[in-house]
Design an enzyme around this catalytic site. Sequence first.
Site, short mmCIF file in Angstrom:
data_model
loop_
_atom_site.label_atom_id
_atom_site.label_comp_id
_atom_site.label_asym_id
_atom_site.label_seq_id
_atom_site.Cartn_x
_atom_site.Cartn_y
_atom_site.Cartn_z
N CYS A 76 7.82 1.37 4.86
CA CYS A 76 7.20 2.16 3.53
C CYS A 76 7.19 3.65 4.10
CB CYS A 76 6.12 1.78 2.93
SG CYS A 76 4.59 2.18 3.96
N GLU A 117 -14.57 -20.40 -3.20
CA GLU A 117 -15.54 -19.28 -3.11
C GLU A 117 -16.81 -19.36 -2.57
OE1 GLU A 117 -14.46 -16.94 -7.34
OE2 GLU A 117 -14.96 -19.21 -7.61
N CYS A 125 -6.73 -13.27 2.87
CA CYS A 125 -6.81 -14.79 2.58
C CYS A 125 -7.34 -15.41 3.55
CB CYS A 125 -5.38 -15.29 2.12
SG CYS A 125 -4.94 -14.69 0.52
N CYS A 149 -1.39 -1.37 5.66
CA CYS A 149 -1.41 -2.99 5.20
C CYS A 149 -0.86 -3.93 6.32
CB CYS A 149 -1.25 -3.34 3.85
SG CYS A 149 0.34 -3.21 3.37
N CYS A 163 0.94 -1.16 -0.02
CA CYS A 163 -0.02 0.17 -0.06
C CYS A 163 0.76 1.30 -0.02
CB CYS A 163 -0.95 -0.05 1.10
SG CYS A 163 -0.24 0.24 2.58
N CYS A 180 -4.74 -9.17 6.63
CA CYS A 180 -4.75 -10.45 5.58
C CYS A 180 -6.12 -10.56 4.87
CB CYS A 180 -4.24 -11.39 6.43
SG CYS A 180 -4.47 -13.11 5.54
N ARG A 204 -15.39 7.17 19.66
CA ARG A 204 -15.47 7.61 18.16
C ARG A 204 -15.83 6.14 17.41
NH1 ARG A 204 -11.80 4.66 14.87
NH2 ARG A 204 -10.34 6.52 14.42
N PHE A 254 -17.74 -14.40 -7.98
CA PHE A 254 -18.01 -14.18 -9.63
C PHE A 254 -19.53 -14.02 -9.79
CE2 PHE A 254 -17.86 -15.39 -14.15
CZ PHE A 254 -17.48 -14.18 -14.57
N LEU A 299 6.69 23.09 18.51
CA LEU A 299 5.93 22.49 19.67
C LEU A 299 7.03 21.89 20.39
CD1 LEU A 299 2.56 21.30 18.04
CD2 LEU A 299 3.33 23.49 18.89
#
Length: 1306
Positions: free
Chosen positions: A79, A1250, A156, A54, A49, A154, A405, A891, A388
């Site tokens: 990252c 699926e 999966c 992620c 990402c 994840c 929140r 699908f 600051l």
Amino acid sequence: MAFAPPARSTVLEFYLNGEKVKVADPDPRQMLIEYLRDAKGLSGTKRSCLQGGCGACVVAVQEYDVATSRWLYRSVNSCLKPLVSCHGLSVTTVEGVGSERKCLHQVQKRIAENHGMQCGFCTPGMVMNTYALLRSGGKPTAEESMKNYDGNICRCTGYRNLVQASESFCKDASPEALALAERCGQHDADVCDKISSREHHSMEKMSESVTFAKDGFTWYAPLSLGEVLEFKKANPRAMYVLGDTAKGIRQAAYEVMNGRASHVISLRHVTELNVLTKSGAGLTIGGALTIQHIVEALERMQTEHSDLQWPSALAEAMKYVAQHHIRSEAGWAGNLLITIQRGFPSDLFPALLAADAEVSFVTTNAQDEKRIPIADFKPGAVPFNALLTKLHIPNLGSAFFKYYRVGQRKWLSHSFASAGFRVTVDGSKKITEARVSTGYWAATPSRSLQAEAALVGSTFDTATLQKAIAAVHSELEFAEERQFQTVDNPEGKDKYRRNLPDSYLFKFFQEAQSFYGIKSWPDEMGTLSALPLKAGNLQFQEVPGLENKPQCSANGLTTGSVRYTDDQPIPALFGYPVLSEASTGKLESLDVAEALKVEGVVDIITAVDIPGQNCAGFVPGEEPVFVEIGGSIMTSGQQLALVVADSYRTAKKAAGLVQVKITGANEGAIVTLDQAIEAGSFLQGAHFKDVVNKGDVDAGFKSSDLVFEGTTYVIGQHAFPLEKQTALAVPEEKKGMTVWHSTQGHDFTRAKLAGVLGVPGAFVVCKQSRAGGAFGPKNSRQVPVAAMAAVAAHKLEKAVKVAFEATLEQQAVGGRHGFKTKYKVGVTKEGKIQSCDIESWCNGGCTHDFTGFLTLEMGEAIPGVYNWPNMKINVHAMKTNLPSNTAVRSFGSPQGYFVCEAIIEEIAGRLEKPVEEIREMNMCGKENAVTPWGQPMEFYNVDSMWKKLKQDAKFQEREAACKAFNEQHRWRKRGISAVPLAYGHSYAYAAGTGALVNVHGSDGSVTVHHGGCEIGQGIHTKVAQVVAMSLGCPLDLVRVADTNTEVVPNARFTGGSITTEVVCESARQACKQLVETLRPHKEFLTKKDGKEPGWPELVAAANTLLGHQEKLSATGVFAPQGNQYATDLEGNALGKYHGDYFTYGAGISEVELDVLTGEIRALRSDILYDVGQSINPGIDLGQLEGAFVYGIGYYLYEEPLRDARGVERSQGVWAYKPPMAAEVPVEFNVELLRDNPFPKGVLGSKAIGEPPFMLAYSVLGAAKKAIASVRHQHGLSEHFQMPMPCTVDAIQKACGVEAKHFDCSV
């Protein structure tokens, strides 16, 4: 005398996996992930990402913490972490934790043994997440371990196996987790950590200021405040930085400050800013400290002062800030500043506001420090160049504090609205002091002074509550959040956001009354917490050869040694696309002059560089690789050019400098289904009129006691694999090309690229080791990406890599089709279905892609398990100016299933009957299990499975318990729902995919090549098991090779859940040939030696150097002949129907609903599923739970957002929210039906990848029942419609909650 910073440092020094590294002349703009992957080849740290959302890039760092005078171990997002910020640190990647060749760490081993991965792309980040937690000191609790997953996604597994592996290290681990630890061996830090990061006694504290500079960019890391201010004075536009994590907001990070600065001042090691003191007056936190520092200081304070309530409550509030990888890097100061400067929806600011915190700052003189209340810290309150220096949190004494929140999901989701409350009371329980703060997107958090005035002097009663609510609204500083104001929902979520403080105030009153002993409330206060996941009861059956085995690559996945496309050790240039930001128009020009000036840019590739056909779609000429000058724009996100450079960072930067001129931009854009229907914009040839046409629907309506009509909408969904679209093109001789790419359709890619390059198909080779998740779009949407890389490599005669990140992928790649459906239904007064007429329209996007097949699959999914005496279904495919929608997991079936069950629920609601009664009444039995199009549902067992599951899961008892719970609780409700499943499978998508099995005579080892793609479904492992069992050889001698079009030709798509079966059978057929070849040798050796030979001995006898030579290589191709697409030589169809067979199942889920916010917690799910005889039960159980959680995301959390131009607003992890560990059922029980081999299946098995997706509807169904209970209580009809998206705001709206309902009278 002018200030002169230290001379530019030329060498960056830090430890990497225990070894000291020196980087000469480092680029201070570079991120750590870029160095690890592209310079050091440590590809276990994944690029995904690039937003810190992620967890795929997580590494562990160890550094000296000046504030606490100790060495700290923590996890960070590589990252987001600047490389030069690692100076003096120790960095550990997954490769440094353990390796297959040296020593597997227990974290890696337990995840591997517990099926804690599928595609494996997220696995290294998961390993580092738990590893850093353990290394940080002490044994965590199960709750701490669970919450440690707040920064890792994840797509999966469904998380349970990962969480259980982590829990196995906990002091209060469950018996199941302890059993895993016992099976894997005890954790021994001395052994397990022996090859990991350098310990602090070998490291040195940073003792002098450093400066790194390159190409006009300077990173200055001073040690004193005086140095900071002097440098700032000399460089007024220099920007202060601590963790530099804010660059991940809404965009993919690529360099320090995302290129918005020329000079930065790192505050991490400034002595005066590293203060952390506690006194009777409260806490003082220096400006160089992180949010995690505050959390830990508050928790220590709570431990030392158990009589106080507020420290732990304030600490919990701060844990909502991002996730712990970021909190350990991000500074509180930067968080407050971006809140007032950019309207960032901070959780920190409103919490501190309610705590009366103050901040100190300086500008040019360290001695001239000023201090202001955070209530006054608004835009313009401090000079632009202010630094600051301190945060002051007062000792709130006996005050009662709470923070509330709500986000799209529990973790890592910015709040729709937030609020902090604090009160103190006197002896008579009257409020003597009050603070009320609210926070919204794009509005600086503020106190509600009128609400505070309404509270002070009052008691906690209904009248006071209502006055406070009215007061909040009278002075609410509210800003619209345009992200949610979409073309389908122009109002967005603003009404929900505006009214959330009402619920928060009521929650606060409840908790305050309980805290002060004023009133005892049922167990329904506060927020729904994320509970540790239970292991669940998993029941399955094993047979010899088809056992529960971890993936063959499990150890390689946990150690990061498995290479994905972006990990291939092939030096390459980087490509970054230039995409259209308009949905329609004409491309007039591309001005690339400024982009070409960027140092490191090699070239910019456009349509004129394509040597062959400019076509990357299914239909010839429909979808170009690049839009030509003068060509038409079809959608936003369409490919216009590719910038090629020596780094990803440079390519991305230059891509942003390409000037695009489009005339008629967005004119006449068709974005929504209603617009397409009105305009008659069809995808010709993709419709299915009379998908179902059974009986006489008009006569059926006439014979019905009740006839009703309705309309519902089903939204789309992003596939969101952790590995985004990626391709690496390598030029070969004779103008050929080898393309590594993340795919489900490598042979389709090969054929399309041959056309693009203008070469014979055999000269293009497509390869893949495995994909880091796929879920459908990598069947087709990988082609445009691979084509860009191939064209660039062809022109430049160098390898070129194109790797999308999350924001880019969601901008350019379509997803699941949205549908609008109208229905007319007739039933008897008992609820028996008599007739149904359905008309449905799908949003296909700008090209055909798989839409034609999908409309058929969706239509055939609607009937489900029910008997429809008269039924008609028409499905239309609509063309819009959106990225082409495509195959996504299951699908078309999730959309059809939603329509079906919505109709069933409406029948129940109109007749005021339990929905399970309507389901049972209309459910097919074995005697009438035939689809409306006449296809028998062979080996049908849904009715018996339904009864068994309801009995095993104690449905009736739990339904009664939910009813009792709801009678006792007004603001928490529970619901339980049971749903059945029949899912049709077609071999058409994979039939004909072959396998090649080679036996090596030297030692009997076996190499298997097959035409399927490993995408996380375990295809390689199942094939290896089938080969080992078929040949009679040990499993550890079988290796499954990379997918390769020049080894196994003519492969079909990997999709539809059935490719594993096809490939396993192809491999089995090949093995049968080899067994027959070896049979005479086996007979001879048995007769000769009086016993059967071992496998190596048998192979040696059949193929020995200078001895007997047999052909120990065989191919097999499985092409089932049962569906309408299989033909004879003359083209005559051999079958009658689209599908080949059905899988069956049933699911029951129980949820708890927070009525005041609309949040859901799935308490328990029970699944009974018919997988035939599982080839690998462990893999199948993982596939089942992963599909189920994927479905939870679709039905309850994920919401694609597009504006009137069709531009994606939910790009990346900032706005798009797949489920995390907190969203999965706390308890998950599964039984794979025993003693149930499928007579027509491969080794008795059935598909599983699926179908379980649809069983997640049981979670939504349970939520609807909980909502119905609320509505009944509020005097509203329990019959209601709830089109998708069924997100928290829609759920709360359906509950009919209003402030007038809030009663807290004693």
